[in-house]
Design a protein around this motif. Structure first.
Motif, PDB file in Angstrom:
ATOM      1  N   ILE A 160      -3.814   3.232  33.157  1.00  0.00           N
ATOM      2  CA  ILE A 160      -4.534   3.013  31.904  1.00  0.00           C
ATOM      3  C   ILE A 160      -3.618   3.270  30.713  1.00  0.00           C
ATOM      4  O   ILE A 160      -3.622   2.510  29.740  1.00  0.00           O
ATOM      5  N   TRP A 161      -2.807   4.332  30.782  1.00  0.00           N
ATOM      6  CA  TRP A 161      -1.878   4.602  29.681  1.00  0.00           C
ATOM      7  C   TRP A 161      -0.855   3.475  29.541  1.00  0.00           C
ATOM      8  O   TRP A 161      -0.491   3.073  28.425  1.00  0.00           O
ATOM      9  N   ILE A 162      -0.389   2.939  30.669  1.00  0.00           N
ATOM     10  CA  ILE A 162       0.551   1.820  30.607  1.00  0.00           C
ATOM     11  C   ILE A 162      -0.127   0.601  29.980  1.00  0.00           C
ATOM     12  O   ILE A 162       0.464  -0.084  29.125  1.00  0.00           O
ATOM     13  N   ALA A 163      -1.367   0.335  30.391  1.00  0.00           N
ATOM     14  CA  ALA A 163      -2.102  -0.800  29.816  1.00  0.00           C
ATOM     15  C   ALA A 163      -2.339  -0.592  28.321  1.00  0.00           C
ATOM     16  O   ALA A 163      -2.219  -1.542  27.529  1.00  0.00           O
ATOM     17  N   LEU A 164      -2.658   0.636  27.913  1.00  0.00           N
ATOM     18  CA  LEU A 164      -2.842   0.915  26.484  1.00  0.00           C
ATOM     19  C   LEU A 164      -1.546   0.711  25.710  1.00  0.00           C
ATOM     20  O   LEU A 164      -1.552   0.211  24.576  1.00  0.00           O
ATOM     21  N   GLY A 165      -0.428   1.086  26.306  1.00  0.00           N
ATOM     22  CA  GLY A 165       0.870   0.846  25.665  1.00  0.00           C
ATOM     23  C   GLY A 165       1.156  -0.629  25.507  1.00  0.00           C
ATOM     24  O   GLY A 165       1.665  -1.075  24.461  1.00  0.00           O
ATOM     25  N   PHE A 224     -13.207   7.082  45.469  1.00  0.00           N
ATOM     26  CA  PHE A 224     -11.875   6.510  45.249  1.00  0.00           C
ATOM     27  C   PHE A 224     -11.348   6.876  43.863  1.00  0.00           C
ATOM     28  O   PHE A 224     -10.173   7.215  43.703  1.00  0.00           O
ATOM     29  N   ILE A 225     -12.211   6.805  42.874  1.00  0.00           N
ATOM     30  CA  ILE A 225     -11.788   7.062  41.495  1.00  0.00           C
ATOM     31  C   ILE A 225     -11.332   8.501  41.342  1.00  0.00           C
ATOM     32  O   ILE A 225     -10.317   8.781  40.706  1.00  0.00           O
ATOM     33  N   ARG A 226     -12.054   9.448  41.932  1.00  0.00           N
ATOM     34  CA  ARG A 226     -11.687  10.860  41.806  1.00  0.00           C
ATOM     35  C   ARG A 226     -10.379  11.152  42.543  1.00  0.00           C
ATOM     36  O   ARG A 226      -9.534  11.893  42.067  1.00  0.00           O
ATOM     37  N   ARG A 227     -10.213  10.541  43.720  1.00  0.00           N
ATOM     38  CA  ARG A 227      -8.992  10.803  44.494  1.00  0.00           C
ATOM     39  C   ARG A 227      -7.751  10.196  43.843  1.00  0.00           C
ATOM     40  O   ARG A 227      -6.666  10.750  43.952  1.00  0.00           O
ATOM     41  N   TRP A 228      -7.903   9.070  43.197  1.00  0.00           N
ATOM     42  CA  TRP A 228      -6.760   8.383  42.593  1.00  0.00           C
ATOM     43  C   TRP A 228      -6.776   8.496  41.073  1.00  0.00           C
ATOM     44  O   TRP A 228      -6.180   7.662  40.381  1.00  0.00           O
ATOM     45  N   ALA A 229      -7.416   9.512  40.516  1.00  0.00           N
ATOM     46  CA  ALA A 229      -7.587   9.642  39.061  1.00  0.00           C
ATOM     47  C   ALA A 229      -6.245   9.713  38.333  1.00  0.00           C
ATOM     48  O   ALA A 229      -6.076   9.098  37.276  1.00  0.00           O
ATOM     49  N   PHE A 230      -5.300  10.459  38.879  1.00  0.00           N
ATOM     50  CA  PHE A 230      -3.996  10.598  38.209  1.00  0.00           C
ATOM     51  C   PHE A 230      -3.309   9.243  38.078  1.00  0.00           C
ATOM     52  O   PHE A 230      -2.825   8.882  36.999  1.00  0.00           O
ATOM     53  N   TRP A 231      -3.273   8.486  39.177  1.00  0.00           N
ATOM     54  CA  TRP A 231      -2.575   7.200  39.157  1.00  0.00           C
ATOM     55  C   TRP A 231      -3.341   6.174  38.325  1.00  0.00           C
ATOM     56  O   TRP A 231      -2.718   5.346  37.632  1.00  0.00           O
ATOM     57  N   LEU A 232      -4.648   6.214  38.370  1.00  0.00           N
ATOM     58  CA  LEU A 232      -5.430   5.314  37.524  1.00  0.00           C
ATOM     59  C   LEU A 232      -5.228   5.635  36.051  1.00  0.00           C
ATOM     60  O   LEU A 232      -5.130   4.727  35.211  1.00  0.00           O
ATOM     61  N   GLU A 233      -5.151   6.930  35.728  1.00  0.00           N
ATOM     62  CA  GLU A 233      -4.896   7.309  34.340  1.00  0.00           C
ATOM     63  C   GLU A 233      -3.514   6.843  33.894  1.00  0.00           C
ATOM     64  O   GLU A 233      -3.353   6.370  32.757  1.00  0.00           O
ATOM     65  N   CYS A 234      -2.529   6.944  34.766  1.00  0.00           N
ATOM     66  CA  CYS A 234      -1.197   6.433  34.428  1.00  0.00           C
ATOM     67  C   CYS A 234      -1.239   4.926  34.166  1.00  0.00           C
ATOM     68  O   CYS A 234      -0.626   4.436  33.206  1.00  0.00           O
TER      69      CYS A 234
END
Length: 161
Positions: A51-56, A39-49
């Motif tokens: 994470i960036w929103i959470a970091l912001g 799941f993590i590999r398939r949705w990596a782009f959206w999870l990274e987005c």
């Protein structure tokens, strides 16, 4: 705003940049360790987005704590400086600390969890085996009675015609 508050907020923004570098490095390591079908590999782009929103949001929360949410032009520069500082200086020590935590803390905990799961699984298997052994004569008896009655019905049915 005093100079010390500005300097402290600059250090806080550099700290959020370093934290962002650590989090994104950790996420990249997790994604690289995952299987292609996970799941993590398939949705990596959206999870990274996400994470960036959470970091912001965390960075803005730090700004609220330090300067009541006042944003200055040097804040993004300080965050990028923190990311570069992480890549240049803190990358290797954080990786070493991460490996130590993995070996000393996480792997033993994971081993204990797997051991407990295996023990529970074996206990259920033992209980199921014992119940299966106890009930097997009754199950065979019921099957044989069913076959006997089925054959008896066929004999009676064939005699009537």
């Amino acid at each position: 705003m005093s100079l010390s508050v500005q300097f402290f907020s600059l250090l806080a923004m550099i700290g959020t940049g370093i934290t962002a570098g650590i989090v994104m490095d950790l996420f990249g390591t997790i994604v690289a360790a995952c299987d292609n079908r996970s799941f993590i590999r398939r949705w990596a782009f959206w999870l990274e987005c996400l994470i960036w929103i959470a970091l912001g949001m965390v960075s803005f929360w730090v700004l609220i704590m330090v300067r009541d949410g006042a944003w200055r032009m040097y804040d993004p520069v300080a965050q990028v400086s923190g990311l570069l500082l992480y890549a240049a200086i803190f990358h290797h020590p954080v990786r070493i600390i991460g490996r130590l935590l993995l070996l000393v803390v996480l792997r033993p905990i994971w081993l204990i969890i797997r051991l407990v799961y295996l023990m529970i699984q074996r206990i259920f298997y033992l209980i199921f085996s014992i119940l299966s052994l106890i009930t097997s004569p009754f199950i065979r008896l019921v099957k044989n009675i069913g076959k006997f009655l089925q054959n008896k019905g066929r004999v009676l049915y064939n005699r009537l015609h």
